[in-house]
Each structure stands twice: as C-alpha cells, then as structure tokens.
Design an enzyme around this catalytic site. Sequence first.
Site, PDB file in Angstrom:
ATOM      1  N   ASP A   1      -0.233  56.371 -12.291  1.00  0.00           N
ATOM      2  CA  ASP A   1       0.618  55.788 -13.323  1.00  0.00           C
ATOM      3  C   ASP A   1       1.611  54.844 -12.643  1.00  0.00           C
ATOM      4  O   ASP A   1       2.127  55.168 -11.570  1.00  0.00           O
ATOM      5  CB  ASP A   1       1.385  56.908 -14.049  1.00  0.00           C
TER       6      ASP A   1
ATOM      7  N   THR B   1      -1.748  60.073 -13.789  1.00  0.00           N
ATOM      8  CA  THR B   1      -1.115  60.205 -12.480  1.00  0.00           C
ATOM      9  C   THR B   1      -1.892  61.215 -11.624  1.00  0.00           C
ATOM     10  O   THR B   1      -2.607  62.080 -12.150  1.00  0.00           O
ATOM     11  CB  THR B   1       0.360  60.610 -12.648  1.00  0.00           C
ATOM     12  N   ALA B   2      -1.754  61.094 -10.291  1.00  0.00           N
ATOM     13  CA  ALA B   2      -2.550  61.904  -9.366  1.00  0.00           C
ATOM     14  C   ALA B   2      -2.439  63.402  -9.664  1.00  0.00           C
ATOM     15  O   ALA B   2      -3.429  64.135  -9.593  1.00  0.00           O
ATOM     16  CB  ALA B   2      -2.130  61.617  -7.927  1.00  0.00           C
TER      17      ALA B   2
ATOM     18  N   ASP C   1      -3.415  47.345  -4.956  1.00  0.00           N
ATOM     19  CA  ASP C   1      -3.098  47.864  -3.626  1.00  0.00           C
ATOM     20  C   ASP C   1      -4.126  48.894  -3.189  1.00  0.00           C
ATOM     21  O   ASP C   1      -5.147  49.105  -3.842  1.00  0.00           O
ATOM     22  CB  ASP C   1      -1.664  48.381  -3.547  1.00  0.00           C
TER      23      ASP C   1
ATOM     24  N   PRO D   1      -6.381  58.033 -11.096  1.00  0.00           N
ATOM     25  CA  PRO D   1      -6.539  58.576  -9.747  1.00  0.00           C
ATOM     26  C   PRO D   1      -7.739  58.006  -8.984  1.00  0.00           C
ATOM     27  O   PRO D   1      -7.883  58.273  -7.797  1.00  0.00           O
ATOM     28  CB  PRO D   1      -6.721  60.065  -9.987  1.00  0.00           C
TER      29      PRO D   1
ATOM     30  N   PRO E   1     -26.084  64.361 -63.167  1.00  0.00           N
ATOM     31  CA  PRO E   1     -25.769  65.434 -64.118  1.00  0.00           C
ATOM     32  C   PRO E   1     -24.523  66.196 -63.675  1.00  0.00           C
ATOM     33  O   PRO E   1     -23.731  66.616 -64.508  1.00  0.00           O
ATOM     34  CB  PRO E   1     -27.011  66.328 -64.073  1.00  0.00           C
ATOM     35  N   GLU E   2     -24.368  66.359 -62.379  1.00  0.00           N
ATOM     36  CA  GLU E   2     -23.206  67.119 -61.881  1.00  0.00           C
ATOM     37  C   GLU E   2     -22.604  66.431 -60.659  1.00  0.00           C
ATOM     38  O   GLU E   2     -23.310  65.787 -59.896  1.00  0.00           O
ATOM     39  CB  GLU E   2     -23.646  68.519 -61.466  1.00  0.00           C
TER      40      GLU E   2
ATOM     41  N   MET F   1       2.246  62.343  -1.570  1.00  0.00           N
ATOM     42  CA  MET F   1       2.482  61.807  -0.222  1.00  0.00           C
ATOM     43  C   MET F   1       2.979  62.897   0.718  1.00  0.00           C
ATOM     44  O   MET F   1       3.865  62.669   1.540  1.00  0.00           O
ATOM     45  CB  MET F   1       3.515  60.661  -0.296  1.00  0.00           C
TER      46      MET F   1
ATOM     47  N   LYS G   1      -0.862  47.562   1.994  1.00  0.00           N
ATOM     48  CA  LYS G   1      -1.462  48.676   2.707  1.00  0.00           C
ATOM     49  C   LYS G   1      -0.515  49.861   2.739  1.00  0.00           C
ATOM     50  O   LYS G   1      -0.763  50.893   2.168  1.00  0.00           O
ATOM     51  CB  LYS G   1      -1.747  48.258   4.155  1.00  0.00           C
TER      52      LYS G   1
HETATM   53  N1  SAH Z   1       1.566  56.070  -8.890  1.00  0.00           N
HETATM   54  C1  SAH Z   1       0.682  57.030  -8.266  1.00  0.00           C
HETATM   55  C2  SAH Z   1       1.268  57.636  -7.019  1.00  0.00           C
HETATM   56  C3  SAH Z   1       1.462  56.688  -5.908  1.00  0.00           C
HETATM   57  S1  SAH Z   1       2.093  57.463  -4.445  1.00  0.00           S
HETATM   58  C4  SAH Z   1       0.289  58.091  -9.286  1.00  0.00           C
HETATM   59  O1  SAH Z   1       0.865  58.146 -10.375  1.00  0.00           O
HETATM   60  O2  SAH Z   1      -0.615  58.878  -8.987  1.00  0.00           O
HETATM   61  C5  SAH Z   1       0.642  57.784  -3.556  1.00  0.00           C
HETATM   62  C6  SAH Z   1       0.322  59.245  -3.532  1.00  0.00           C
HETATM   63  O3  SAH Z   1      -0.312  59.625  -4.740  1.00  0.00           O
HETATM   64  C7  SAH Z   1      -0.650  59.672  -2.464  1.00  0.00           C
HETATM   65  O4  SAH Z   1      -0.030  59.811  -1.223  1.00  0.00           O
HETATM   66  C8  SAH Z   1      -1.151  60.966  -3.001  1.00  0.00           C
HETATM   67  O5  SAH Z   1      -0.209  61.990  -2.787  1.00  0.00           O
HETATM   68  C9  SAH Z   1      -1.199  60.677  -4.469  1.00  0.00           C
HETATM   69  N2  SAH Z   1      -2.556  60.282  -4.913  1.00  0.00           N
HETATM   70  C10 SAH Z   1      -2.936  59.102  -5.407  1.00  0.00           C
HETATM   71  N3  SAH Z   1      -4.250  59.110  -5.735  1.00  0.00           N
HETATM   72  C11 SAH Z   1      -4.697  60.344  -5.442  1.00  0.00           C
HETATM   73  C12 SAH Z   1      -5.965  60.989  -5.561  1.00  0.00           C
HETATM   74  N4  SAH Z   1      -7.043  60.360  -6.041  1.00  0.00           N
HETATM   75  N5  SAH Z   1      -6.060  62.286  -5.161  1.00  0.00           N
HETATM   76  C13 SAH Z   1      -4.992  62.943  -4.669  1.00  0.00           C
HETATM   77  N6  SAH Z   1      -3.785  62.370  -4.556  1.00  0.00           N
HETATM   78  C14 SAH Z   1      -3.626  61.095  -4.916  1.00  0.00           C
END
Ligand code: SAH
Length: 478
Positions: free
Chosen positions: A309, A337-338, A255, A232, A43-44, A388, A277
């Site tokens: 990343d 990224t971290a 890695d 991370p 109806p509507e 780092m 490493k």
């Molecule tokens: N491509 C990576 C960085 C590689 S260099 C990114 O985008 O995160 C490696 C450094 O990343 C480490 O020495 C540390 O400073 C940082 N990192 C990577 N994983 C991490 C985590 N889970 N917590 C804190 N720092 C981290």
Amino acid sequence: MDYLPLFLQLRSQPAVVVGGGRVAVRKVELLLKCRARVTVVAPELRDGLRELVLKGALRHVADRFHPAHLDGAVVVVAATRHRDVNAAVSAAARERRIPVNVVDDAELSTFIFPAIIDRSPIVAAVSSGGQAPVLARRVREQIEALLPAKLGALARFMGERRKAVQQSLSAAARRPFWERLTSGIVGTRVLAGDEAGAERAFERELRTSHLTACAATGGSGLGEVYLIGAGPGDPDLLTLRALQLLQQADVVLYDRLVPEAVLQRSRRDAERIFVGKGTGDHALQERINEQLVHWARKGLRVARLKGGDPLVFGRGGEEIEVLAAHGIPYTIVPGITAALGAAAVAGIPLTHRGLAHSVTFVTGHVLEDSSLDWRALAAPRHTVVFYMGVAHLARIVAKLRAAGASADHPVAIIEGATLPQQRILRGVLATISAIAHNANVAPPAVLIVGEVAAFGAVDALVPASARDETSAASGALA
Ligand code: SAH
C-alpha cells in the site's frame, strides 16, 4: 454474424411476457428497467410479480395464452415451462411480425437476450448467438472487471456538458478535448467519486483548450499522478482501479518491490522507469519526487507504483506533499499491504477472538526509537507485524523478551509473500533467530509476532518444493 446487435428504445412501449414464473420475473424486471409498459399473461403469478402488479408497475392478464394477447405489442417474451405454449406464442408473434424471444430456445426466437454489462448510460451486450451462453456470461464477467463502477457517472457527466463544449470549441477541437477528458484528470476524478474535483478540472481543461485552440498551438492538457499500491507481488492481487489506471498511464515509475509480472499489466507503450533500489535514502526519494513533478508537468499521466500500500511504510505521504506543493492533481489507489498478504498466505488471522484483539504494524528501522512502547508490543493477545525486520531480527527478539514476552511466544516469518519464492517459517522467540539464519531468510519478509502466529498447522498455499526446503532448513514448519 447470425444476429444484429441493436439497442431497442422501449420507453412507454407495450411489451408482453407470457408466463408468470421465476424466469419471467427476470425478463419482466429487465423490460421494466427500460420503462416498457409490461403486460404479463399467465393464469397465476409468483411472488415478486404479484407485488409489481399491486404497485401498478405491471398489468396482469390472468388467462391462458391467446394470440390476441399480442395485439399492439412491440416485443414479446415467452417464458413458460410448456414448449407447446411457447411455440404457440412464437407462431402468433411471427405472424404479427413482432420480435419474439422464447427463453432458452433460440430456434423459436427471432431475437435473443444478450449478457448485459450495465453502466447506464453505457451498456455493453455480449452474445454467443445462442451457442454458448455460459461462455458469453464469462466474457461478460471479464468486461465487468475492466469497466470502472462509475463509468455511467462519467458518461452522464460528459452528456451534461456537451452543449457547453459545443459552444466554446470548434468541431475539430472537440474530439481531442473529449478524449483528454475521458482518460485524464476529469475522468479519474469522476471515477473516484469526486465530482466537485472533476468539475474544477473540467472548467480548467475547457479554458485551456479554448485558449490553445485560438492560438492554434495544440495544448498537451494537464498532467496527473496516480499513487498506486501494487500489493505484495502477485499481480492478481492488484485492485481493479489499479489495473484501470495502469492501463491508461503514459509513464510508470516503479521501485524494487514491484515485480515484472505487475509491470506487465501496464499499458504496452507506457514508458517504464525504475526509480530506486535502497530504502531510507533521502537523496533517492528526492530524485523520485523530482521525476514525479517532471513527468506530470509535461502533461503526462504518471503511475507511481509502490509495493503493498502506498501509505504504509511507503513514503507516500512525502510524495503527496510534493505533488500538492506543485499543484499537481493525484489519485491514491490503496493496495494490499505486505502484512495482509503475508497473513493470508500463512493462514494467520491477525486478530482472532481469544487470541488477539489488536494489531500493530511496526518498521524494523526504528528499533532505537524511544517512542516505541515495547511493553505494549510484547503484551499477550496482541499481534505485531514487523516490516523491514529481517536484518534486525535478533534485536527485535531481545527487545520483546526484555519487555516481558515469554520465550515460547509464537513468531512466523513470511518471506516473499505471494511471490514465486514465498516461504513460511514458524517458531517461537527463543528459536526464530536460528531458524531464520539456517534458512537464509532474505528480504522482503515480514515477521508476525503473537499468539496468532502459531495458528493454522498446514500452510496449504506454500508450494510443496518451498515447504520441503523450509522444513529441512528449520525443522520448525508447523
Ligand atoms: N508499502 C509496503 C511496504 C514497504 S516497506 C507495503 O504496504 O507492503 C518494505 C517492506 O515490506 C519489506 O522490507 C518487507 O518487510 C515488506 N514486504 C513487502 N513485500 C513483501 C512480500 N511480498 N512479502 C513479505 N514482506 C514484504
């Protein structure tokens, strides 16, 4: 199985929906998507539906339901709020042997609507046979996450080339050809939105397949590399595309920053190869480059998994150059990224109105690099994230102080962000070295420097055990 799943061709077919309310709208939209000729009996009509009638997309019978409304229909949906009306629709449809669905009433229905994953022309339908619709929707969500957004584009891409493939390949050669296409470069390119690249790869594949089929040797197809950001550490922070490509890669090169939990998400029978490493080891990077080329040349799909990343302090640039120089196709998948993972777990906004308007990511490895503008890094309302940097903490502090940062400039250290061992320490430039020393901070860790580092008093996401330990060690956990 209580119901037979079918896909019904409804294009230009008459469909009747009884009811003009909210539930009816959803069913009408679905039927219109399949290009049925839809008539709504009610109806509507509520808003949404009225507009469709005005646009001519829908026919409206402004009447109470009468069995004759169903004459000629191939499918019927009852979506009124009145059970007696719904029952009458159901009875009339059954009498005419027209499939009928009564919304939320499996008993009155002869068919039910599944939960739909629509990547047209690929469509997946999930049903619990009316027993647990919420569960069916849950399954639907899980499938949604697995299927690339551009799956439909890939299906269309393949559909448009079926004839060409039929003409150049024998029936026996076609199936392996399509399989390679689906899970090889052509597929990766289409799913990444690069149809021109896909077209070039397709032409190449077709030529190679044609030649190998003639020579009856069975080619291995073209290899490719996926440069994947693993995030991370927490595997739930992988992107959907990272997961999809990990599921199809034949070889995974990873890695030390990539945890086992992330590796576990790769294909079960993929070959996993640990490639490194230390950092800053040139010979090591060369060996990785060689491995990438070696496996891709074999025609394999190689996932190069990198922490965070791939293009942030990840030497992804060098790997791209090597791949390009060897003509090996690659796809880059960004990762968290971290700095972003650490900021999230610590509840630190890297930018914040009033506290910081810009942010810089710096690697602690280039402390002596004279191009680094320490005054800019030490400036107020600016956030700096040092990667780092743990080993160089004392020098970083000294440089910032010398460049004008005050002794009480806030600093946070986030160790193992999103990993089980995650710890968050807070302090100021004057105290942070001692805090880090007492807590025995170890890589991987980032330092966040700037007013924002004092933000957020409670670290809600730090496991309680880690919280106790950290505050005992430093006395400075906010
Ligand atoms: N491509 C990576 C960085 C590689 S260099 C990114 O985008 O995160 C490696 C450094 O990343 C480490 O020495 C540390 O400073 C940082 N990192 C990577 N994983 C991490 C985590 N889970 N917590 C804190 N720092 C981290």
